[in-house]
Design a protein around this motif. Structure first.
Motif, PDB file in Angstrom:
ATOM      1  N   GLY A   1      -4.858  14.052  11.340  1.00  0.00           N
ATOM      2  CA  GLY A   1      -4.777  13.848   9.900  1.00  0.00           C
ATOM      3  C   GLY A   1      -3.386  13.881   9.316  1.00  0.00           C
ATOM      4  O   GLY A   1      -3.211  13.697   8.111  1.00  0.00           O
ATOM      5  N   LYS A   2      -2.364  14.096  10.144  1.00  0.00           N
ATOM      6  CA  LYS A   2      -0.996  14.192   9.651  1.00  0.00           C
ATOM      7  C   LYS A   2      -0.152  13.018  10.162  1.00  0.00           C
ATOM      8  O   LYS A   2      -0.414  12.464  11.225  1.00  0.00           O
ATOM      9  N   LEU A   3       0.871  12.681   9.378  1.00  0.00           N
ATOM     10  CA  LEU A   3       1.790  11.630   9.799  1.00  0.00           C
ATOM     11  C   LEU A   3       2.651  12.122  10.954  1.00  0.00           C
ATOM     12  O   LEU A   3       3.264  13.188  10.882  1.00  0.00           O
TER      13      LEU A   3
ATOM     14  N   ILE B   1       0.865  -1.182   0.000  1.00  0.00           N
ATOM     15  CA  ILE B   1       0.000   0.000   0.000  1.00  0.00           C
ATOM     16  C   ILE B   1       0.902   1.233   0.000  1.00  0.00           C
ATOM     17  O   ILE B   1       1.824   1.343   0.812  1.00  0.00           O
ATOM     18  N   GLU B   2       0.626   2.166  -0.917  1.00  0.00           N
ATOM     19  CA  GLU B   2       1.400   3.398  -0.990  1.00  0.00           C
ATOM     20  C   GLU B   2       0.458   4.595  -1.039  1.00  0.00           C
ATOM     21  O   GLU B   2      -0.335   4.722  -1.965  1.00  0.00           O
ATOM     22  N   ALA B   3       0.555   5.434  -0.025  1.00  0.00           N
ATOM     23  CA  ALA B   3      -0.234   6.661   0.038  1.00  0.00           C
ATOM     24  C   ALA B   3       0.696   7.844  -0.204  1.00  0.00           C
ATOM     25  O   ALA B   3       1.776   7.918   0.374  1.00  0.00           O
ATOM     26  N   ALA B   4       0.250   8.748  -1.081  1.00  0.00           N
ATOM     27  CA  ALA B   4       1.082   9.898  -1.432  1.00  0.00           C
ATOM     28  C   ALA B   4       0.280  11.186  -1.297  1.00  0.00           C
ATOM     29  O   ALA B   4      -0.680  11.412  -2.043  1.00  0.00           O
ATOM     30  N   SER B   5       0.637  12.002  -0.321  1.00  0.00           N
ATOM     31  CA  SER B   5       0.045  13.338  -0.116  1.00  0.00           C
ATOM     32  C   SER B   5      -1.478  13.294  -0.041  1.00  0.00           C
ATOM     33  O   SER B   5      -2.161  14.178  -0.570  1.00  0.00           O
ATOM     34  N   LEU B   6      -2.012  12.286   0.648  1.00  0.00           N
ATOM     35  CA  LEU B   6      -3.460  12.174   0.789  1.00  0.00           C
ATOM     36  C   LEU B   6      -4.023  13.334   1.598  1.00  0.00           C
ATOM     37  O   LEU B   6      -3.532  13.636   2.694  1.00  0.00           O
TER      38      LEU B   6
ATOM     39  N   LYS C   1      -8.032  14.940   2.640  1.00  0.00           N
ATOM     40  CA  LYS C   1      -9.473  14.777   2.541  1.00  0.00           C
ATOM     41  C   LYS C   1     -10.170  15.828   3.397  1.00  0.00           C
ATOM     42  O   LYS C   1      -9.915  15.935   4.598  1.00  0.00           O
ATOM     43  N   ARG C   2     -11.057  16.572   2.744  1.00  0.00           N
ATOM     44  CA  ARG C   2     -11.877  17.570   3.439  1.00  0.00           C
ATOM     45  C   ARG C   2     -13.338  17.159   3.401  1.00  0.00           C
ATOM     46  O   ARG C   2     -13.830  16.657   2.408  1.00  0.00           O
ATOM     47  N   TYR C   3     -14.025  17.353   4.529  1.00  0.00           N
ATOM     48  CA  TYR C   3     -15.482  17.240   4.596  1.00  0.00           C
ATOM     49  C   TYR C   3     -15.996  18.631   4.954  1.00  0.00           C
ATOM     50  O   TYR C   3     -15.992  19.018   6.125  1.00  0.00           O
ATOM     51  N   GLY C   4     -16.390  19.394   3.946  1.00  0.00           N
ATOM     52  CA  GLY C   4     -16.782  20.766   4.218  1.00  0.00           C
ATOM     53  C   GLY C   4     -15.603  21.552   4.769  1.00  0.00           C
ATOM     54  O   GLY C   4     -14.544  21.626   4.151  1.00  0.00           O
ATOM     55  N   LYS C   5     -15.770  22.109   5.968  1.00  0.00           N
ATOM     56  CA  LYS C   5     -14.693  22.870   6.593  1.00  0.00           C
ATOM     57  C   LYS C   5     -13.748  22.000   7.410  1.00  0.00           C
ATOM     58  O   LYS C   5     -12.726  22.489   7.916  1.00  0.00           O
ATOM     59  N   THR C   6     -14.104  20.717   7.553  1.00  0.00           N
ATOM     60  CA  THR C   6     -13.284  19.829   8.368  1.00  0.00           C
ATOM     61  C   THR C   6     -12.185  19.181   7.539  1.00  0.00           C
ATOM     62  O   THR C   6     -12.460  18.546   6.516  1.00  0.00           O
ATOM     63  N   LEU C   7     -10.950  19.346   7.977  1.00  0.00           N
ATOM     64  CA  LEU C   7      -9.812  18.724   7.317  1.00  0.00           C
ATOM     65  C   LEU C   7      -9.512  17.421   8.053  1.00  0.00           C
ATOM     66  O   LEU C   7      -8.929  17.415   9.135  1.00  0.00           O
ATOM     67  N   ALA C   8      -9.957  16.302   7.488  1.00  0.00           N
ATOM     68  CA  ALA C   8      -9.831  15.011   8.162  1.00  0.00           C
ATOM     69  C   ALA C   8      -8.455  14.393   7.977  1.00  0.00           C
ATOM     70  O   ALA C   8      -7.914  13.768   8.888  1.00  0.00           O
ATOM     71  N   VAL C   9      -7.882  14.551   6.779  1.00  0.00           N
ATOM     72  CA  VAL C   9      -6.551  14.022   6.482  1.00  0.00           C
ATOM     73  C   VAL C   9      -5.797  15.089   5.706  1.00  0.00           C
ATOM     74  O   VAL C   9      -6.343  15.695   4.777  1.00  0.00           O
ATOM     75  N   GLU C  10      -4.541  15.307   6.093  1.00  0.00           N
ATOM     76  CA  GLU C  10      -3.772  16.398   5.487  1.00  0.00           C
ATOM     77  C   GLU C  10      -2.397  15.937   5.032  1.00  0.00           C
ATOM     78  O   GLU C  10      -1.542  15.566   5.833  1.00  0.00           O
ATOM     79  N   ASP C  11      -2.203  15.914   3.720  1.00  0.00           N
ATOM     80  CA  ASP C  11      -0.890  15.663   3.117  1.00  0.00           C
ATOM     81  C   ASP C  11      -0.214  14.430   3.737  1.00  0.00           C
ATOM     82  O   ASP C  11       0.942  14.465   4.130  1.00  0.00           O
ATOM     83  N   LEU C  12      -0.950  13.327   3.772  1.00  0.00           N
ATOM     84  CA  LEU C  12      -0.497  12.115   4.457  1.00  0.00           C
ATOM     85  C   LEU C  12       0.169  11.159   3.474  1.00  0.00           C
ATOM     86  O   LEU C  12      -0.435  10.742   2.483  1.00  0.00           O
ATOM     87  N   SER C  13       1.406  10.817   3.746  1.00  0.00           N
ATOM     88  CA  SER C  13       2.153   9.872   2.911  1.00  0.00           C
ATOM     89  C   SER C  13       2.748   8.771   3.787  1.00  0.00           C
ATOM     90  O   SER C  13       3.323   9.057   4.844  1.00  0.00           O
ATOM     91  N   PHE C  14       2.595   7.534   3.357  1.00  0.00           N
ATOM     92  CA  PHE C  14       3.205   6.408   4.055  1.00  0.00           C
ATOM     93  C   PHE C  14       3.157   5.193   3.137  1.00  0.00           C
ATOM     94  O   PHE C  14       2.501   5.213   2.082  1.00  0.00           O
TER      95      PHE C  14
END
Length: 320
Positions: A203-205, A2-7, A9-22
């Motif tokens: 939401g950050k690594l 599994i490779e995540a790159a700069s994920l 995710k926003r739900y409206g004004k909520t930033l659930a995941v921010e620039d997540l890579s692993f």
């Protein structure tokens, strides 16, 4: 893999995941840790194609989940143990899933046997205990003999024997060369199950490393020392820059490893009766590292929450 790159995710004004890579590599059990509201569930949904990233990308074996022709043959997931029609038997539930992904019917009995549900295969799933439902969810995840497995709180509802069983089960899956990604709040169990960790907060690594490295880096290491001349040894160690704490009949030394302590003792003709490195627990390290990233603090409102949208189980999507 599994490779995540700069994920992100926003739900409206909520930033659930921010620039997540692993990355999650085959052949190991990788724990996915973070406080409530850290973005773990959102991240797993993005891996499984249930949520689209606002930006960034995540791939399984080089492909997005939506590009997989028969997803259950590549990825197995357990996110919600109770996601099953209550009037279906365990066998009927798995048979339906197998047909949807052109999986041989013989796999149904094989996975029921693997998770210990052969004896209740024809019982309605609605009458299952949470522990039995967890086992059925595991069977569903294994149905397509996938190379990648995602589990969210897989030991919920299991008794100590069941927890030991699933720990060994996950190790066996990893030993077979599969990619095993596990989210759990039971840190003492993760310390025994996961050899690698991905830790997130808000939401950050926060960290990606081996479990041993994470604990050592976060909690530090002390050495328990006993000798016949503790005062002499303490004075010599402090002169070398070590920090000491007295504990009953021993000294707890930090800032100096066992080898150097032994050398200082020898140089001062002090015989040692104990020289034992001591490390903190995964729970202590986790609390230390993520203390500023928890969703709720006593006396305060939520710092951040994941989306409350009603997201279906990945097996639903895979079966369609």
């Amino acid at each position: 893999m599994i490779e995540a790159a700069s994920l992100t995710k926003r739900y409206g004004k909520t930033l659930a995941v921010e620039d997540l890579s692993f990355s999650v590599t085959p052949g190991t059990v990788t724990g996915f840790l973070g406080p409530n509201g850290a973005g773990k569930s959102t991240t797993m949904r993005m891996i499984l194609g249930l949520d689209n990233p606002t930006s960034g990308d995540v791939r399984i074996g080089g492909k997005r989940y939506g590009e997989l022709r028969h997803p259950l043959r590549t990825v197995g997931a357990l996110l919600d143990a109770k996601w099953v029609h209550p009037n279906r038997s365990a066998r009927a539930h798995l048979t339906w899933m197998a047909r949807s992904n052109q999986i041989p019917a013989r796999r149904v009995d094989e996975v029921l046997e693997a998770v210990g549900l052969s004896g209740v295969a024809n019982r309605r799933a609605g009458g299952f205990s949470l522990g039995m439902s967890q086992r059925l969810g595991l069977a569903a995840a294994l149905l397509g003999d996938p190379e990648v497995l995602l589990f969210d709180e897989p030991v919920n509802g299991l008794d100590p024997e069941g927890i030991l069983w699933i720990r060994r089960f996950m190790h066996r899956l990893a030993d077979e060369g599969r990619t095993v990604f596990v989210s759990s709040h039971l840190l003492s169990e993760m310390a025994l199950t996961a050899t690698e960790l991905v830790v997130i907060g808000r939401g950050k690594l926060i960290a990606q490393s081996s479990t041993d490295e994470f604990v050592a880096r976060a909690s530090g290491e002390t050495v328990r020392v006993r000798s016949a001349a503790p005062d002499v040894l303490a004075k010599a160690l402090r002169a070398e820059g070590a920090e000491l704490t007295e504990s009953e009949d021993a000294l707890l030394v930090s800032g100096m490893d066992s080898t150097r302590i032994g050398e200082v003792a020898l140089a001062n003709s002090v015989a040692l009766s104990e020289l034992s490195p001591e490390r903190g627990s995964l729970e202590q390290a986790f609390m230390h590292i993520t203390g500023d990233s928890v969703e709720y603090h006593a006396g305060s409102g939520p710092v951040m929450a994941e989306s409350a949208s009603d997201i279906p189980d990945p097996l639903t999507t895979a079966a369609k």
